[in-house]
Design a protein around this motif. Structure first.
Motif, PDB file in Angstrom:
ATOM      1  N   LEU A 322      39.050  32.557  42.198  1.00 16.68           N
ATOM      2  CA  LEU A 322      38.229  32.355  41.332  1.00 16.68           C
ATOM      3  C   LEU A 322      38.695  31.811  40.005  1.00 16.68           C
ATOM      4  CD1 LEU A 322      36.209  35.952  41.943  1.00 16.68           C
ATOM      5  CD2 LEU A 322      35.556  33.693  42.414  1.00 16.68           C
ATOM      6  N   GLN A 323      40.029  32.094  39.614  1.00 19.78           N
ATOM      7  CA  GLN A 323      40.306  31.593  38.298  1.00 19.78           C
ATOM      8  C   GLN A 323      40.407  30.116  38.568  1.00 19.78           C
ATOM      9  OE1 GLN A 323      44.273  32.847  37.192  1.00 19.78           O
ATOM     10  NE2 GLN A 323      44.237  31.993  35.237  1.00 19.78           N
ATOM     11  N   PHE A 351      39.511  36.570  35.512  1.00 20.55           N
ATOM     12  CA  PHE A 351      40.074  36.352  36.771  1.00 20.55           C
ATOM     13  C   PHE A 351      41.604  36.149  36.717  1.00 20.55           C
ATOM     14  CE2 PHE A 351      35.797  34.739  37.758  1.00 20.55           C
ATOM     15  CZ  PHE A 351      35.436  35.747  38.366  1.00 20.55           C
TER      16      PHE A 351
END
Length: 436
Positions: A322-323, A351
């Motif tokens: 997600l980062q 994240f």
């Protein structure tokens, strides 16, 4: 030989050979008032040095003008700090395992203080590089030192959470610090600002010298201390044991690409991308602070979720992926939109909190005697990757980069994050189900 009293068994003495770790007792109330005082002081040290470190994103344009430097030189100086920090980091953790926090942390604060004063004297590239190296030597004991205190002065089950709380405080300091530094630069010179940081360091030196102690170990730890090999042999032996552990290496890769990307965005490239997108410098600093605010939330959150689900790998892998998405959005959103930019920057930090599970996994994989060394290796890799992600894009960018130039130069970040997530699949699970 000297003797040491066992505070858990009054009246009992343990002989200590010359050269063994110097102990300061009796100071062994795990989780007690003294433990919290020392932990808070160490957390303040981390907040202070993080403010100096992340303030570079705001101060660097002023230094660039004053010292007549280029963007490439500014990014190179930033990466010099990161690499020097990473090199020292590998030894700082082993030294903490060997000697404890006293007097090492007081000496570390002295180095950061000296670095801040040198930093304020920057008139050319050489001075800036020397200041960065001195800062790095002291800073290498900060975050790992606070984590070490959490592991030694508090129950083992709280190690990951205490480490996450240190990151939360440091990130909150950065989130508040960057806009505050930007505001202060409207009312004072950057030299005065950095001298102010140095003055704060003098106060911290006094507090550390007066208050920080090592917890007094029990008889088994004393026997291990008397049997330790010479200093350098011990350091390399401890590091070798950690590097031989697959989990330490893989968790270092995962944490390294996660925090390294966060560091590069939060210290250098975030404000530059936002300015290229149309934001004014002060608002760009505020947006960058959102990423540190996100990390302040994410650092303990991922540890809490991991403890709740008794699963280290899945939250770490999902968080890093997600980062990667969040940083891709940061780089490739075409225009500056206030609400969208703030959400994206917050998500980058939120994240990135997954990287804290790398410390948890490494610490749980090697045991208490090597907790400092394992944390130092993970943190060292984090800053090596951060240094690469600050220096390499700077070499790829033209003198007056536009938004599309940043898009091409920073593409490596989401790619590395995907690779880090893949490394997470090979980590052996260390979380344990609660005993029934």
């Amino acid at each position: 030989m000297s003797t040491t009293m066992d505070t858990d068994h009054p009246g009992t003495e343990y002989r200590r050979h010359p050269g063994a770790r110097i102990l300061h007792g009796p100071h062994r109330t795990i989780g007690g008032v003294e433990a919290w005082v020392i932990w808070v002081l160490c957390a303040l040290f981390v907040v202070w040095l993080f403010a100096i470190q992340t303030g570079y994103a705001v101060v660097s344009p002023e230094i660039q003008k004053t010292a007549s430097l280029t963007v490439a030189q500014i990014s190179l100086a930033s990466s010099v700090y990161t690499w020097a920090f990473a090199l020292c980091q590998f030894f700082s953790g082993a030294l903490l395992d060997r000697f404890g926090t006293r007097p090492l942390l007081a000496i570390a604060v002295m180095f950061v203080t000296a670095g801040a004063f040198l930093y304020a004297q920057t008139t050319n590239m050489a001075t800036l590089v020397i200041a960065q190296i001195v800062l790095a030597v002291g800073s290498s004991f900060g975050f790992v030192g606070a984590g070490y205190v959490g592991g030694q002065w508090f129950p083992a089950a709280r190690y990951g959470l205490m480490f996450g709380l240190v990151q939360t405080l440091a990130s909150l300091g950065s989130a508040v610090g960057q806009p505050a530094i930007s505001w202060q630069l409207d009312h004072m010179t950057w030299q005065q600002l950095l001298n102010g940081f140095g003055a704060m360091g003098v106060l911290l030196i006094v507090l550390f010298a007066l208050l920080v102690r090592n917890p007094t170990p029990g008889p088994e730890a004393l026997r291990q201390a008397t049997a330790r090999p010479p200093l350098f042999a011990s350091i390399f032996k401890d590091l070798g044991k950690c590097f031989a552990n697959r989990n330490v290496v893989l968790s270092s890769v995962l944490a390294g690409v996660s925090f390294g990307s966060m560091l590069a965005v939060g210290v250098l490239w975030g404000p530059r991308v936002m300015e290229a997108r149309g934001a004014d410098p002060s608002f760009a600093a505020t947006l960058t602070a959102m990423s540190w605010l996100g990390l302040a939330v994410g650092a303990p959150l991922f540890n809490l979720l991991s403890d709740h689900w008794h699963d280290r790998r899945t939250p770490a892998i999902v968080g890093v992926l997600l980062q990667a998405v969040a940083i891709a959005l940061l780089i490739y959103l075409p225009k500056e939109t206030t609400s969208v930019s703030m959400v994206v920057m917050f998500a980058v930090g939120l994240f990135a909190g997954a990287h804290m599970l790398g410390f948890t996994v490494a610490g749980e994989s090697v045991g208490g005697a090597l907790v400092g060394s394992s944390a130092a290796i993970v943190n060292g890799i984090c800053f090596i990757v951060g240094g690469v992600l600050q220096a390499v894009p700077g070499r790829l960018l033209p003198d007056n980069p536009g938004l599309s130039d940043y898009g091409s130069a920073l593409l490596m970040m989401p790619i590395l994050l995907v690779i880090g997530a893949l490394a997470g699949f090979f980590i052996k699970e260390t979380a344990r189900e609660p005993s029934s």
